[in-house]
Write a protein that holds these residues in place. Structure first.
Motif, PDB file in Angstrom:
ATOM      1  N   ARG A  35       0.837  -1.189   0.000  1.00 25.31           N
ATOM      2  CA  ARG A  35       0.000   0.000   0.000  1.00 25.31           C
ATOM      3  C   ARG A  35       0.883   1.254   0.000  1.00 25.31           C
ATOM      4  NH1 ARG A  35      -2.720  -0.948   4.235  1.00 25.31           N
ATOM      5  NH2 ARG A  35      -1.921   0.635   5.640  1.00 25.31           N
ATOM      6  N   LYS A  36       1.913   1.228   0.843  1.00 26.73           N
ATOM      7  CA  LYS A  36       2.790   2.397   0.930  1.00 26.73           C
ATOM      8  C   LYS A  36       3.539   2.603  -0.376  1.00 26.73           C
ATOM      9  CE  LYS A  36       3.397   3.116   5.805  1.00 26.73           C
ATOM     10  NZ  LYS A  36       2.532   4.263   5.843  1.00 26.73           N
ATOM     11  N   SER A  37       3.982   1.512  -0.986  1.00 24.37           N
ATOM     12  CA  SER A  37       4.705   1.647  -2.250  1.00 24.37           C
ATOM     13  C   SER A  37       3.780   2.223  -3.313  1.00 24.37           C
ATOM     14  CB  SER A  37       5.232   0.301  -2.721  1.00 24.37           C
ATOM     15  OG  SER A  37       6.108  -0.196  -1.750  1.00 24.37           O
ATOM     16  N   LYS A  38       2.487   1.845  -3.212  1.00 20.06           N
ATOM     17  CA  LYS A  38       1.514   2.366  -4.167  1.00 20.06           C
ATOM     18  C   LYS A  38       1.401   3.882  -3.993  1.00 20.06           C
ATOM     19  CE  LYS A  38      -3.084   1.324  -5.892  1.00 20.06           C
ATOM     20  NZ  LYS A  38      -4.365   0.772  -5.541  1.00 20.06           N
ATOM     21  N   GLU A  39       1.370   4.302  -2.718  1.00 17.95           N
ATOM     22  CA  GLU A  39       1.343   5.745  -2.446  1.00 17.95           C
ATOM     23  C   GLU A  39       2.565   6.404  -3.082  1.00 17.95           C
ATOM     24  OE1 GLU A  39      -0.377   5.642   2.017  1.00 17.95           O
ATOM     25  OE2 GLU A  39       1.388   6.877   1.667  1.00 17.95           O
ATOM     26  N   ALA A  40       3.733   5.778  -2.859  1.00 20.93           N
ATOM     27  CA  ALA A  40       4.965   6.345  -3.388  1.00 20.93           C
ATOM     28  C   ALA A  40       4.915   6.402  -4.910  1.00 20.93           C
ATOM     29  CB  ALA A  40       6.153   5.510  -2.938  1.00 20.93           C
ATOM     30  N   ASP A  71      10.446   2.210   1.659  1.00 25.63           N
ATOM     31  CA  ASP A  71       9.509   3.125   0.992  1.00 25.63           C
ATOM     32  C   ASP A  71      10.230   4.294   0.311  1.00 25.63           C
ATOM     33  OD1 ASP A  71       7.363   1.612   1.565  1.00 25.63           O
ATOM     34  OD2 ASP A  71       6.477   2.939   3.053  1.00 25.63           O
ATOM     35  N   VAL A  72      11.288   4.779   0.954  1.00 27.19           N
ATOM     36  CA  VAL A  72      12.071   5.864   0.348  1.00 27.19           C
ATOM     37  C   VAL A  72      12.725   5.357  -0.940  1.00 27.19           C
ATOM     38  CG1 VAL A  72      14.116   7.342   0.615  1.00 27.19           C
ATOM     39  CG2 VAL A  72      12.483   7.138   2.492  1.00 27.19           C
ATOM     40  N   ARG A 110       9.794  17.174   9.268  1.00 27.76           N
ATOM     41  CA  ARG A 110       9.940  17.589   7.872  1.00 27.76           C
ATOM     42  C   ARG A 110      11.338  18.180   7.760  1.00 27.76           C
ATOM     43  NH1 ARG A 110       5.819  18.100   3.457  1.00 27.76           N
ATOM     44  NH2 ARG A 110       4.211  16.736   4.241  1.00 27.76           N
ATOM     45  N   ASP A 111      12.042  17.856   6.666  1.00 32.19           N
ATOM     46  CA  ASP A 111      13.412  18.328   6.536  1.00 32.19           C
ATOM     47  C   ASP A 111      13.839  18.164   5.084  1.00 32.19           C
ATOM     48  OD1 ASP A 111      16.213  18.598   6.503  1.00 32.19           O
ATOM     49  OD2 ASP A 111      16.397  17.892   8.570  1.00 32.19           O
ATOM     50  N   LEU A 112      13.741  19.254   4.305  1.00 28.98           N
ATOM     51  CA  LEU A 112      14.053  19.172   2.875  1.00 28.98           C
ATOM     52  C   LEU A 112      15.530  18.891   2.621  1.00 28.98           C
ATOM     53  CD1 LEU A 112      11.774  21.954   1.386  1.00 28.98           C
ATOM     54  CD2 LEU A 112      11.636  19.512   0.900  1.00 28.98           C
ATOM     55  N   GLU A 113      16.403  19.403   3.490  1.00 31.74           N
ATOM     56  CA  GLU A 113      17.836  19.136   3.303  1.00 31.74           C
ATOM     57  C   GLU A 113      18.110  17.642   3.475  1.00 31.74           C
ATOM     58  OE1 GLU A 113      22.311  19.933   4.978  1.00 31.74           O
ATOM     59  OE2 GLU A 113      20.652  20.876   6.052  1.00 31.74           O
ATOM     60  N   LEU A 114      17.496  17.075   4.514  1.00 35.39           N
ATOM     61  CA  LEU A 114      17.654  15.639   4.771  1.00 35.39           C
ATOM     62  C   LEU A 114      17.079  14.828   3.607  1.00 35.39           C
ATOM     63  CD1 LEU A 114      18.338  13.300   6.715  1.00 35.39           C
ATOM     64  CD2 LEU A 114      16.125  13.673   7.809  1.00 35.39           C
ATOM     65  N   ALA A 115      15.899  15.238   3.133  1.00 35.10           N
ATOM     66  CA  ALA A 115      15.269  14.531   2.001  1.00 35.10           C
ATOM     67  C   ALA A 115      16.160  14.606   0.761  1.00 35.10           C
ATOM     68  CB  ALA A 115      13.895  15.134   1.710  1.00 35.10           C
ATOM     69  N   ALA A 116      16.748  15.787   0.504  1.00 32.97           N
ATOM     70  CA  ALA A 116      17.633  15.951  -0.664  1.00 32.97           C
ATOM     71  C   ALA A 116      18.870  15.069  -0.526  1.00 32.97           C
ATOM     72  CB  ALA A 116      18.045  17.416  -0.813  1.00 32.97           C
ATOM     73  N   THR A 117      19.413  14.979   0.689  1.00 29.48           N
ATOM     74  CA  THR A 117      20.590  14.143   0.932  1.00 29.48           C
ATOM     75  C   THR A 117      20.259  12.666   0.690  1.00 29.48           C
ATOM     76  OG1 THR A 117      21.348  15.736   2.584  1.00 29.48           O
ATOM     77  CG2 THR A 117      22.369  13.573   2.666  1.00 29.48           C
ATOM     78  N   MET A 118      19.050  12.259   1.084  1.00 24.29           N
ATOM     79  CA  MET A 118      18.641  10.861   0.903  1.00 24.29           C
ATOM     80  C   MET A 118      18.459  10.535  -0.586  1.00 24.29           C
ATOM     81  SD  MET A 118      16.020  10.429   4.092  1.00 24.29           S
ATOM     82  CE  MET A 118      16.027   8.658   4.245  1.00 24.29           C
ATOM     83  N   VAL A 119      17.842  11.449  -1.326  1.00 26.33           N
ATOM     84  CA  VAL A 119      17.646  11.246  -2.770  1.00 26.33           C
ATOM     85  C   VAL A 119      19.019  11.155  -3.456  1.00 26.33           C
ATOM     86  CG1 VAL A 119      16.803  12.336  -4.900  1.00 26.33           C
ATOM     87  CG2 VAL A 119      15.340  12.260  -2.866  1.00 26.33           C
ATOM     88  N   VAL A 169       9.925  12.153  -0.344  1.00 29.23           N
ATOM     89  CA  VAL A 169      10.719  11.665   0.795  1.00 29.23           C
ATOM     90  C   VAL A 169      10.441  12.525   2.029  1.00 29.23           C
ATOM     91  CG1 VAL A 169      13.064  11.290   1.673  1.00 29.23           C
ATOM     92  CG2 VAL A 169      12.498  10.612  -0.665  1.00 29.23           C
ATOM     93  N   ASP A 170      10.275  13.842   1.825  1.00 34.32           N
ATOM     94  CA  ASP A 170       9.935  14.745   2.925  1.00 34.32           C
ATOM     95  C   ASP A 170       8.595  14.326   3.550  1.00 34.32           C
ATOM     96  OD1 ASP A 170      10.490  17.017   4.536  1.00 34.32           O
ATOM     97  OD2 ASP A 170       9.177  18.270   3.321  1.00 34.32           O
ATOM     98  N   GLU A 171       7.621  13.949   2.692  1.00 32.21           N
ATOM     99  CA  GLU A 171       6.316  13.475   3.199  1.00 32.21           C
ATOM    100  C   GLU A 171       6.467  12.158   3.965  1.00 32.21           C
ATOM    101  OE1 GLU A 171       3.847  13.313  -0.278  1.00 32.21           O
ATOM    102  OE2 GLU A 171       3.842  15.500  -0.509  1.00 32.21           O
ATOM    103  N   LEU A 172       7.313  11.267   3.456  1.00 29.05           N
ATOM    104  CA  LEU A 172       7.544   9.987   4.155  1.00 29.05           C
ATOM    105  C   LEU A 172       8.201  10.230   5.513  1.00 29.05           C
ATOM    106  CD1 LEU A 172       8.748   7.779   1.152  1.00 29.05           C
ATOM    107  CD2 LEU A 172       6.649   7.445   2.454  1.00 29.05           C
ATOM    108  N   LEU A 173       9.095  11.221   5.589  1.00 29.98           N
ATOM    109  CA  LEU A 173       9.713  11.565   6.878  1.00 29.98           C
ATOM    110  C   LEU A 173       8.640  11.969   7.884  1.00 29.98           C
ATOM    111  CD1 LEU A 173      12.847  13.663   5.807  1.00 29.98           C
ATOM    112  CD2 LEU A 173      12.898  11.627   7.240  1.00 29.98           C
TER     113      LEU A 173
END
Length: 312
Positions: A6-11, A299-300, A258-267, A247-251
């Motif tokens: 289900r989560k992967s479908k969301e992603a 999920d990320v 919420r952390d856009l810098e962290l999300a960008a680093t993960m991507v 990824v920010d939404e998954l966080l």
């Protein structure tokens, strides 16, 4: 298993049909020396003359430069917004600053205390931080327990929880402490709100002192990094931007932050990885402090894969 599906479908709702993102061009990164000499204009959000800052490579260094420009303690700065003096959480300074962005620094204002009965498992708060030890409220879910507590506002810095000082904790630690509060019990928060314009008498300086010659470099940005020097780069591609947003939404879903810098680093960490195991190892190397749950990492990885493939 269903939950994962289900989560992967969301992603997978992540990206409209688009071509896969091109591999980042090596020449997009510009030597840190040039990056550090870029000059940005800045004001205190509640009103001040315009200052100029340059020679910074991380959020911590930027805050030190802003503090120096205005003769204040860097610890007074709660967060920065780009191109607006309002505490607009959609305009928060993240990992990227556009080369023509105007930086507004929001500093600590009034303190307030609030006592709340935890009647629900979920408080409805999303926490972020400024990268220098100031965790604050980025979002309050409509209809939640915190939404009904009118003294608690978006932008408030959480200073103490039940008398325990959390000023120098990262956002994920503060989010976990709030989550772990016992249901049915009263708890007390000490908060600091950002200073509002009417608390100081100096008027905000009007236009006219903006850069005489605007730096015009198309869609380039200064990419700040927690570790390593800042670089001038092209704006993230639309595909990467969508991956970062997801990824920010998954966080938020998994960790209440919420952390856009962290999300960008993960991507970025997932850019050249072949499978979730390689990705998990890369995350551990760059972000070992976080101890992300396996399901979250899965999920990320799914979200990054969906973005790369341009899947619906």
């Amino acid at each position: 298993r269903n939950k994962k599906k289900r989560k992967s479908k969301e992603a997978s709702k992540l990206v409209e049909s688009e071509a896969p993102a091109p591999a980042p061009a090596a020449e997009a990164a510009v030597p840190a020396v040039r990056a550090s000499r870029l000059q940005f204009h800045t004001q205190l959000a509640h009103g001040s003359p315009t200052g100029r800052v340059e020679g910074f490579g991380s959020a911590r260094e930027l805050y030190a430069k802003i503090a120096e420009a205005f003769g204040i303690d860097p610890a007074e700065i709660m967060f920065c917004t780009l191109n607006t003096h309002k505490a607009d959480m959609d305009k928060l300074l993240g990992a990227q600053i556009g080369l023509e962005d105007f930086i507004f620094a929001h500093i600590k204002g009034q303190r307030k205390e609030v006592e709340i009965l935890k009647t629900d498992d979920v408080l409805g708060l999303t926490i972020t931080d400024n990268g220098t030890g100031c965790a604050f409220i980025k979002r309050i879910k409509e209809g939640s327990l915190m939404d009904q507590t009118k003294m608690v506002c978006v932008g408030d810095h959480i200073e103490t929880i039940n008398g325990k000082n959390v000023s120098n904790r990262r956002h994920y630690e503060v989010a976990k402490m709030l989550k772990d509060l016992e249901k049915g019990q009263m708890f007390k928060l000490e908060l600091i709100e950002p200073m509002k314009a009417f608390e100081k008498l100096e008027p905000r300086s009007k236009g006219g002192n903006l850069p005489e010659a605007k730096i015009s470099r198309g869609r380039e940005t200064l990419r700040l990094r927690t570790k390593g020097p800042a670089t001038v780069e092209e704006m993230p591609t639309e595909v990467e931007e969508k991956a970062i947003k997801k990824v920010d939404e998954l966080l938020e879903t998994y960790m209440g932050i919420r952390d856009l810098e962290l999300a960008a680093t993960m991507v970025e960490a997932g850019r050249d990885k072949k499978n979730p195991d390689e990705f998990a190892v890369a995350l551990d190397e760059t972000l070992g402090d976080f101890a992300f749950p396996d399901e979250f990492v899965f999920d990320v990885w799914g979200a990054i894969g969906d973005a790369k493939q341009g899947r619906l």
